[in-house]
Scaffold this motif. Structure first.
Motif, short mmCIF file in Angstrom:
data_model
loop_
_atom_site.label_atom_id
_atom_site.label_comp_id
_atom_site.label_asym_id
_atom_site.label_seq_id
_atom_site.Cartn_x
_atom_site.Cartn_y
_atom_site.Cartn_z
N ASN A 165 4.48 -15.04 -29.71
CA ASN A 165 3.05 -15.25 -29.77
C ASN A 165 2.73 -16.73 -29.76
O ASN A 165 3.19 -17.49 -30.62
CB ASN A 165 2.46 -14.59 -31.03
CG ASN A 165 0.95 -14.56 -31.01
OD1 ASN A 165 0.31 -15.58 -31.17
ND2 ASN A 165 0.39 -13.38 -30.82
N CYS A 166 1.92 -17.17 -28.81
CA CYS A 166 1.61 -18.59 -28.66
C CYS A 166 0.72 -19.12 -29.77
O CYS A 166 0.70 -20.33 -30.04
CB CYS A 166 0.94 -18.84 -27.31
SG CYS A 166 1.97 -18.49 -25.89
N ASP A 167 -0.04 -18.26 -30.43
CA ASP A 167 -1.02 -18.71 -31.41
C ASP A 167 -0.42 -18.90 -32.79
O ASP A 167 -0.65 -19.92 -33.44
CB ASP A 167 -2.17 -17.70 -31.49
CG ASP A 167 -2.88 -17.56 -30.16
OD1 ASP A 167 -3.26 -18.60 -29.58
OD2 ASP A 167 -3.04 -16.41 -29.70
N ASP A 168 0.35 -17.94 -33.28
CA ASP A 168 0.90 -18.03 -34.64
C ASP A 168 2.43 -18.01 -34.67
O ASP A 168 3.02 -18.01 -35.75
CB ASP A 168 0.35 -16.90 -35.51
CG ASP A 168 0.57 -15.53 -34.88
OD1 ASP A 168 1.43 -15.40 -33.99
OD2 ASP A 168 -0.12 -14.57 -35.28
N ARG A 169 3.07 -17.98 -33.50
CA ARG A 169 4.53 -18.02 -33.36
C ARG A 169 5.23 -16.83 -34.04
O ARG A 169 6.41 -16.91 -34.40
CB ARG A 169 5.12 -19.33 -33.91
CG ARG A 169 4.46 -20.56 -33.39
CD ARG A 169 4.33 -20.55 -31.87
NE ARG A 169 5.63 -20.56 -31.20
CZ ARG A 169 5.78 -20.47 -29.86
NH1 ARG A 169 4.73 -20.33 -29.10
NH2 ARG A 169 6.99 -20.50 -29.33
N LYS A 170 4.52 -15.75 -34.23
CA LYS A 170 5.15 -14.55 -34.75
C LYS A 170 5.86 -13.81 -33.61
O LYS A 170 5.46 -13.91 -32.45
CB LYS A 170 4.12 -13.63 -35.41
CG LYS A 170 3.56 -14.19 -36.72
CD LYS A 170 2.58 -13.24 -37.36
CE LYS A 170 2.05 -13.80 -38.67
NZ LYS A 170 1.06 -12.89 -39.31
N SER A 171 6.90 -13.07 -33.97
CA SER A 171 7.70 -12.38 -32.97
C SER A 171 7.13 -11.00 -32.68
O SER A 171 6.45 -10.40 -33.50
CB SER A 171 9.15 -12.26 -33.46
OG SER A 171 9.68 -13.52 -33.81
#
Length: 400
Positions: free
Chosen positions: A257-263
């Protein structure tokens, strides 16, 4: 089989009063109210009252309720099996013996007013084709209506539902679009994923931006619809030439995820050769490494496998040690190592139950090559060649 006026069959356990309906007010007692003995449509208690009435009736007639799925009813007689699945007022049923089917029809028709619709061919928007060698489930009619609804029936088709070069984001500087239209597209496509797991990931990613959709997000959702337009007749094939072994595949796209870097984690589960369940979701926490993301994805896969194992017991299939395939050796090694190393001690303890399952031989994690990782379809955009290969592998096809 359909129960006519199903909710009117439910008996109320609570005291419920209703006003006299307009046009039927008793002129001698205009301030009186009615006390209900049975449920009416519109009451919050009506669905529960109907289920309780139906459940009690079936149990009294020696049908056993499922231990996991409470809307499943089973009756066994030696090697003969009867299964009935309830969905509000619709009942799907079948048996290994036609006599058991007729007995069920007679019992239900004697107690309730029923309408029989014959062999299952259409159910909740799903079109079911029963053939000699398998069953084909599709939503072709729904898909075509969906494309027409949003005016894209003449648009150019796409080979894949999502581009591999474009990374979706909140796009703070982008131009906002109408939320109602965007959410309508998302909702329509989410229902289509019931028979089209190949669009689950792309629809799930686009659904993250419903709060404030931008033109870039709308363009991506339109691409999915253009892909659906070119594959509207596709569906899932369930072959009779299979076995009862339950296996799963789990995968994760680290910091996708580009916004919060969650997988993003994904998984798919097969009963023999047939796909029976799948999931795709964004992880709740940020993973510090690929191994951690894959480990958490494997944990989610294990919970799904255990739930399915318990459900299969109701159907008479007992599973031994379950197999979950993962393409990350570090995640597999973490699941086998009882020592809390510094690289894993920050992982939430709820994810470590997988170790106990491995130690007790309830589940075994096996390595699978990246090219054979079927769960890739649920975690990241893929090029056309690999996308089509994995789609065919999980049973997405076109049956003439």
């Amino acid at each position: 089989m359909d129960v006519k006026s199903a909710f009117l069959n439910g008996f109320l356990q609570e005291e419920v009063f209703v006003e006299q309906p307009k046009g039927f007010v008793d002129e001698h007692h205009p301030n009186h109210v009615y006390r209900l003995k049975k449920a009416l449509y519109g009451l919050k208690q009506a669905p529960r009252a109907w289920y309780e009435r139906l459940t009690q009736f079936l149990v009294d007639n020696n049908y056993k309720r499922g231990s996991v799925d409470k809307t499943l009813f089973i009756k066994r007689d030696n090697d003969e099996l009867f299964i009935a699945q309830i969905y509000v007022d619709d009942i799907v049923f079948g048996s290994t013996n036609n006599t058991k089917v007729q007995q069920f029809v007679d019992v239900m028709s004697h107690e309730f007013e029923m309408s029989l619709v014959g062999e299952l061919s259409y159910f909740l928007g799903l079109q079911i084709r029963q053939m000699n060698d398998g069953i084909f489930i599709t939503q072709a009619k729904y898909a075509k209506n969906l494309v027409k609804k949003f005016g894209l029936e003449n648009a150019k088709h796409c080979d894949t539902p999502m581009s591999t070069t474009l990374k979706l984001s909140k796009d703070a500087s982008g131009k906002s679009v109408e939320q109602t239209l965007y959410r309508g597209m998302i909702g329509s496509l989410l229902y289509l994923t019931a028979s089209r797991p190949d669009i689950s990931f792309s629809v799930g990613v686009c659904a993250r931006y419903q709060a404030d959709p931008k033109e870039s997000n709308l363009s991506s959702i339109k691409r999915i619809i253009r892909y659906v337009n070119g594959t509207s007749n596709y569906g899932i094939w369930y072959s009779f030439d299979t076995n009862a072994s339950l296996v799963g595949f789990s995968d994760a796209d680290w910091a996708g995820n580009c916004d919060d870097r969650k997988s993003t984690l994904g998984g798919c589960f097969f009963l023999g050769n047939d796909l029976v369940s799948w999931f795709c979701k964004k992880q709740n926490s940020i993973s510090l490494s690929t191994a951690e993301a894959e480990y958490i994805a494997a944990g989610s896969g294990c919970t799904q496998l255990l739930w399915m194992k318990q459900m299969l017991v109701d159907y008479g299939f007992n599973q031994g040690t379950l197999t979950l395939f993962c393409d990350n050796m570090s995640a597999i090694n973490i699941s086998k190592n009882p020592v809390q190393h510094s690289r894993t001690k920050h992982i939430d303890i709820r994810h470590h139950f997988i170790r106990e399952l491995v130690e007790n031989k309830c589940i075994v994690l096996e390595h699978v090559g990246t090219n054979d990782q079927l769960a890739d379809l649920f975690t990241k955009p893929l090029d056309a060649t690999r996308f089509k290969t994995l789609s065919r592998s999980i049973g997405i096809c076109l049956v003439e």
